[in-house]
Enzyme design. Structure first.
Site, short mmCIF file in Angstrom:
data_model
loop_
_atom_site.label_atom_id
_atom_site.label_comp_id
_atom_site.label_asym_id
_atom_site.label_seq_id
_atom_site.Cartn_x
_atom_site.Cartn_y
_atom_site.Cartn_z
N ASP A 1 0.83 -1.21 0.00
CA ASP A 1 0.00 0.00 0.00
C ASP A 1 0.86 1.25 0.00
OD1 ASP A 1 -2.07 -1.77 0.07
OD2 ASP A 1 -2.48 -1.52 2.20
N LYS B 1 -11.96 -4.41 -4.15
CA LYS B 1 -13.21 -4.50 -3.37
C LYS B 1 -14.39 -3.91 -4.16
CE LYS B 1 -11.19 -4.67 1.30
NZ LYS B 1 -9.75 -4.60 1.00
#
Lengths: 271, 271
Positions: B46, B101
């Site tokens: 990330d 997602k």
């Protein structure tokens, strides 16, 4: 002979009357422009090119309160696209709602909101989030959005078949909204939620899946009319997608939906 | 004197033995590379710049089975970044899992998967989706991903505090997975799910929120150790984020987690 004041007959407050119920500057500005423009219509512009997006925004801008984007399906996105979109929003006086449906943990969602190539927080007045990851997502997004006066909608229900945003999921989502009123301005839902406790009109409800002519699509989307959504179910903003942007004359169709939505609101105030 | 065959003592099948349980080519290739590289470690990278992402991918590549990306937090994304990432994936033999997602209705999620500036389906072996919008999201994503042999993970549980992916939500998600085994290869979850009916080892479970040294963050993330995740809870892949990419020596830390994850797997096979 009784002569009741007209105002006490209203079961619902007007958009203008509800401005005072909000502290969030985006919520207040949105309600004000809905009243002054006489529109509760949001158009969902799910097109794949910047030219189409900007064209629809320009021709439909006079009829809408909110332009809903999916910036991540634009095949030719460049930062200049959102600069132009913001100019149109200021010219026609509408809000921009990036329908990102943030759905990660707080730390990640915050970075997706403020960073990446889209830098959503810099141009979107309103964004939305799922609550499936828990209240940390509101905290994370708030760290990026609140200082800029942005507003967040929570997804409490969805219009698609077999949605799991029902029952306790919806109830817990309402609780999260109540606990974060500074940043959470309302819901994406099929109907007015959070009734009771005098709080029912202190959130803004936006309802997608609105269409005057068709019932659904092949991938589970289910449609309702503006009258059902605004008058019967107590929502505030109708979100119309394919019904407008795929029409031969999107501006005319936007005006048709604006009238249908506004008539439903007027009827609701008097009922 | 009893001399039981060693194999019958195994309560769990090996990764290699489970290849035959899958038709999806991505699931099969993933299990094969886990066995051959002796790793059940996924690293969540990330970071905010392409240079950092590619550096971590290169130095940690030899230790991992899956590299998990959030391509939409890269401030300097260009299409060449994913070209380079794919070259590293082929060189070091790991899969790329874009942790997008997806959480919209089917029609929109499909466009977010194949279009926009990211064109995720062209470079990500695996993506994931929430099921909150209902099974239409699987149908929509499948239209874009299945013909390219991609795999989908469903989010059945989340590691963040107060997650609503519990109880019936989790159960319904498992049902959706079972109904779509051609494309759904497993779950992002805290533990092995879908036990019983002989189907418990025919999904791949990936568990985020793994850290050997800290318990959580300020935005609701909660951590577990590799041993808890793999041996006690029956998951297959540990996903480690800040524990590796924020370390002074990410490659050494990746190897430390690889060993911890593999030891937990070996212990689970023998228990």
């Amino acid at each position: 002979k009784k002569t009741p004041q007209k105002k006490t007959l209203y079961k619902r407050k007007t958009y203008a009357e509800r401005v005072a119920l909000f502290k969030n500057p985006t919520a207040r500005a949105l309600l004000e422009l809905m009243e002054s423009k006489r529109t509760n219509l949001s158009i969902a512009v799910d097109v794949r090119t910047a030219a189409e997006l900007l064209k629809i925004a320009d021709v439909c801008g006079p009829h809408i309160c909110v332009l809903k984007t999916h910036i991540d399906i634009l095949d030719d996105f460049k930062p200049s696209v959102v600069d132009k979109l913001r100019k149109l929003a200021e010219h026609h006086k509408f809000m921009i709602f990036e329908d990102r449906k943030f759905a990660d943990i707080g730390n990640t969602s915050k970075q997706q909101y403020e960073g990446g190539v889209y830098r959503i927080v810099t141009w979107a007045d309103v964004v939305n989030a799922h609550t499936v990851s828990g209240p940390g997502i509101i905290a994370g997004l708030s760290e990026a959005g609140l200082r800029q006066g942005r507003g967040l909608l929570l997804l409490a229900e969805m219009s698609s078949a077999g949605s799991l945003a029902v029952g306790e999921y919806t109830e817990k989502t309402i609780e999260m909204a109540r606990a974060n009123r500074d940043f959470v301005i309302g819901f994406v839902s099929a109907r007015k939620l959070a009734t009771g406790e005098g709080s029912d009109e202190s959130f803004i409800y936006m309802t997608p899946g609105v269409n005057l002519d068709v019932a659904g699509d092949a991938l589970g989307q289910q449609y309702n009319t503006p009258d059902i959504v605004i008058r019967e179910r107590g929502s505030d903003v109708i979100i119309v997608g394919r019904g407008i942007y795929q029409a031969a004359d999107p501006a005319a169709e936007a005006e048709r939906y604006r009238i249908a939505g506004w008539n439903a609101y007027q009827a609701a105030l008097l009922s």
